[in-house]
Design an enzyme around this catalytic site. Structure first.
Site, PDB file in Angstrom:
ATOM      1  N   THR A 169       0.677  -1.600  -0.114  1.00 31.72           N
ATOM      2  CA  THR A 169       0.053  -0.221  -0.147  1.00 31.72           C
ATOM      3  C   THR A 169       0.762   1.084   0.127  1.00 31.72           C
ATOM      4  OG1 THR A 169      -1.569  -0.875   1.130  1.00 31.72           O
ATOM      5  CG2 THR A 169      -1.907   1.361   0.465  1.00 31.72           C
ATOM      6  N   TYR A 183       5.460 -12.881   2.167  1.00 28.13           N
ATOM      7  CA  TYR A 183       4.363 -12.649   1.334  1.00 28.13           C
ATOM      8  C   TYR A 183       3.534 -13.492   0.444  1.00 28.13           C
ATOM      9  CZ  TYR A 183      -0.198 -10.020   0.291  1.00 28.13           C
ATOM     10  OH  TYR A 183      -0.927  -8.971  -0.054  1.00 28.13           O
ATOM     11  N   LYS A 222       2.151 -14.458   6.108  1.00 27.63           N
ATOM     12  CA  LYS A 222       0.858 -13.115   5.062  1.00 27.63           C
ATOM     13  C   LYS A 222       0.549 -13.885   4.312  1.00 27.63           C
ATOM     14  CE  LYS A 222      -0.313  -8.714   3.431  1.00 27.63           C
ATOM     15  NZ  LYS A 222       0.369  -7.271   3.139  1.00 27.63           N
TER      16      LYS A 222
END
Length: 301
Positions: A54, A140, A166
């Site tokens: 983000t 991730y 994640k």
């Protein structure tokens, strides 16, 4: 923080990924960014991820990342800061070591660049990054870097500082295999775009917590949803889903990249000079920003 300390922090509450602020020339805008970090640190998020997805990690130069992380550390108070990290193995090692030097509490290792890779290659990639630093590493799982349970188990054996996982695949069957196999060896983080839409399913699959992108601009609402979810207050969760998250999802889904662009627009709308997104993303139109403002206004906390 030691790897075990950041592991505990990651599992202790709601997490978020602040946007990276840019000025009118597209350069990192430290003053506004630090004001935003300071504001976010006043809410209940034990860890913030600087220069993450983000935060437009994919559009930052490697030299910008430690500057952003250091700025976040200076403004976050007691809130831990985990840095984004990624690209090819050698570049990821350089980034990991550079953010360790400026005080990051750990890294989130994003997928490598462009090409698919076999499990053995992914194993060597993650292992080399983990062994290049002393702090905690979270992987991730998404896109071209999806670790299978056996590969992740080998990494846990080889890399004591691998402390988190994640998921961005949305494959509940896979993640349930992973949580069953690894147990409390890792902290598990739900990482789908607008994670609140998937949070109940992830928690049911054994995940520890999730990251909230909208925490960037409606942190009190994000915490209200998280607390209701943890308390089993389904009525409150459904009210917030219907009043905020589903309308936000409709807006976010209008164009590719809006999962980031809409968050940055929200940050601007609540009073922070975050600037625009860098290419290859595009900003919301003025009309879409008005829709987002209406969604925010309709959901006071």
């Amino acid at each position: 923080m030691t790897p075990n300390e950041i592991k505990a922090a990651l599992g202790s509450g709601l997490l978020s990924f602040p946007v990276t602020h840019f000025d009118g020339n597209g350069a990192f805008q430290q003053d506004s960014y630090q004001k935003h970090i300071d504001w976010l640190a006043g809410f209940d998020a034990p860890v913030l991820f600087a220069a993450g997805g983000t935060g437009e990690f994919f559009s930052l130069t490697p030299s910008e990342i430690p500057t952003i992380v250091q700025a976040a550390k200076e403004s976050a108070g007691k809130t831990a800061i985990v840095s984004g990290c990624g690209y090819g193995t050698e570049m990821a090692v350089e980034i990991a070591q550079s953010v360790q030097k400026v005080g990051a509490d750990g890294i989130l290792l994003l997928p490598h660049y462009l090409i698919d890779a076999p499990q053995e290659g992914l194993f060597e990639h993650v292992k080399k990054v983990c062994q290049s630093v002393d702090f905690g590493v979270m992987v991730y799982n998404r896109d071209n870097a999806v670790l299978q349970p056996d590969t992740l188990a080998r990494l846990c054996d080889e890399c004591p500082n691998l402390i988190g996982f994640k998921d961005g695949t949305g494959d509940i069957g896979l993640v349930r295999q992973i949580t069953a196999k690894m147990g409390d060896r890792l902290t598990y983080l739900g990482g789908m775009p607008t994670a609140e839409l998937f949070a109940e399913a992830y928690l049911g699959a054994g995940f520890t917590t999730y990251s909230s992108a909208v925490f960037n601009f409606v942190p009190a609402l994000a915490n209200k949803f998280y607390n209701a979810l943890r308390a089993g207050d389904r009525a409150t969760c459904e009210d917030i889903l219907k009043g905020f998250f589903y309308p936000f999802m409709d807006l976010r889904s209008r164009r590719k990249g809006y999962a980031v662009s809409a968050i940055k627009a929200g940050v601007r709308l609540v009073g922070f000079d975050a600037g625009t997104v860098r290419s290859p993303l595009s900003d919301l139109t003025p009309e879409e920003e008005q829709i987002l403002q209406q969604i925010i206004d309709a959901n006071p906390v």
